[in-house]
Design a protein around this motif. Structure first.
Motif, PDB file in Angstrom:
ATOM      1  N   ALA A 177       0.755  -1.253   0.433  1.00  0.00           N
ATOM      2  CA  ALA A 177      -0.166   0.143   0.249  1.00  0.00           C
ATOM      3  C   ALA A 177       0.719   1.458   0.119  1.00  0.00           C
ATOM      4  N   THR A 180       2.746   1.585  -3.452  1.00  0.00           N
ATOM      5  CA  THR A 180       2.677   1.998  -4.780  1.00  0.00           C
ATOM      6  C   THR A 180       1.620   3.199  -4.232  1.00  0.00           C
ATOM      7  N   TRP A 181       1.679   3.921  -3.474  1.00  0.00           N
ATOM      8  CA  TRP A 181       0.964   4.569  -3.336  1.00  0.00           C
ATOM      9  C   TRP A 181       1.596   6.878  -3.928  1.00  0.00           C
ATOM     10  N   ALA A 184      -0.003   5.760  -7.896  1.00  0.00           N
ATOM     11  CA  ALA A 184      -0.968   5.691  -8.405  1.00  0.00           C
ATOM     12  C   ALA A 184      -1.729   6.822  -8.891  1.00  0.00           C
ATOM     13  N   LEU A 188       1.138   3.805 -12.341  1.00  0.00           N
ATOM     14  CA  LEU A 188       0.635   2.875 -12.423  1.00  0.00           C
ATOM     15  C   LEU A 188      -1.176   3.634 -12.567  1.00  0.00           C
ATOM     16  N   ARG A 194      -2.416  -1.882  -7.964  1.00  0.00           N
ATOM     17  CA  ARG A 194      -2.418  -1.427  -6.881  1.00  0.00           C
ATOM     18  C   ARG A 194      -3.949  -1.765  -6.111  1.00  0.00           C
TER      19      ARG A 194
END
Length: 239
Positions: A177, A180-181, A184, A188, A194
């Motif tokens: 979490a 990848t935040w 995002a 991504l 995510r």
């Protein structure tokens, strides 16, 4: 977030048959970069693929549930770099994945199959290495049993089976979490990476859970970061 048990009833966005094609394609495209960090394919190559390919014969590799084919393409790049050869088959039951992967083969020469593992068993295929990455958590008990039985049938007399997946834990969920935040809204964006990654962790096994449901003869190994491997090897263990 309750991670005490597998969230077997949730469905990942990319598994929806009505998933947006563009988002699905972006997801397949970004898998390579994500898996390079999460799955560490170099370890699989150095330990299990290269020694068999270096034996002087053309090694046969099957990737079950290959998705966008990023692992297969990565293995081809490493083999070519080392002057080694292999016949690699990317198998997936989702026709969308096979269609995308074959269109993005980039000269790797991989054999793409839209089929189930049982179809290859019926055809009498055998391989030196049977593997998968991030497939086990998608399977219910019956499908897991079938994939393992098929894997055993598809591994040759000196075959190796190595199924890799996420190991469910609070640390794995929090790290994914957080990692990848920041991506995002850029790298991504427009993909399922995510959201589906977090759902995957919730669906995944712990090492003890997996060991409790697999047949005898299979070994569950833990690897960093937050990885598990379900492994079967021929008795003599030789490439």
């Amino acid at each position: 977030m309750d991670l005490s048990t597998r969230a077997v009833d949730i469905v990942e966005l990319m598994d929806d048959p009505d998933a947006d094609d563009e988002a699905l394609g972006r997801t397949y495209q970004r898998f390579g970069a994500v898996n390079a960090v999460v799955s560490r394919p170099g370890r699989l190559y150095r330990r299990d693929i290269r020694p068999r390919a270096a034996s002087g014969r053309r090694v046969r590799v099957l990737d079950i549930g290959a998705g966008g084919g990023d692992l297969c393409r990565d293995l081809v790049r490493r083999l070519r770099r080392d002057g080694l050869q292999a016949d690699i088959t990317a198998l997936d039951a989702d026709e969308r994945a096979v269609r995308w992967a074959s269109a993005h083969d980039d000269g790797a020469g991989i054999r793409y199959r839209h089929a189930f593992s049982g179809d290859l068993v019926a055809e009498g295929d055998t391989y030196d290495v049977v593997l998968s990455n991030h497939v086990l958590h998608h399977l219910d008990a019956g499908a897991l049993r079938t994939v393992l039985e098929d894997s055993r049938a598809l591994a040759g007399p000196r075959g190796l089976i190595s199924h890799h997946d996420i190991a469910r834990s609070r640390l794995a969920y929090t790290a994914f979490a957080a990692g990848t935040w920041p991506l995002a809204r850029n790298a991504l964006a427009g993909s399922f990476i995510r959201v589906d990654g977090l759902l995957s962790i919730r669906r995944s096994y712990t090492p003890d859970e997996l060991a409790a449901v697999v047949p005898s003869g299979w070994e569950v190994r833990s690897h960093l970061p937050a990885r598990l491997e379900l492994r079967w090897e021929a008795a003599d263990g030789r490439p």
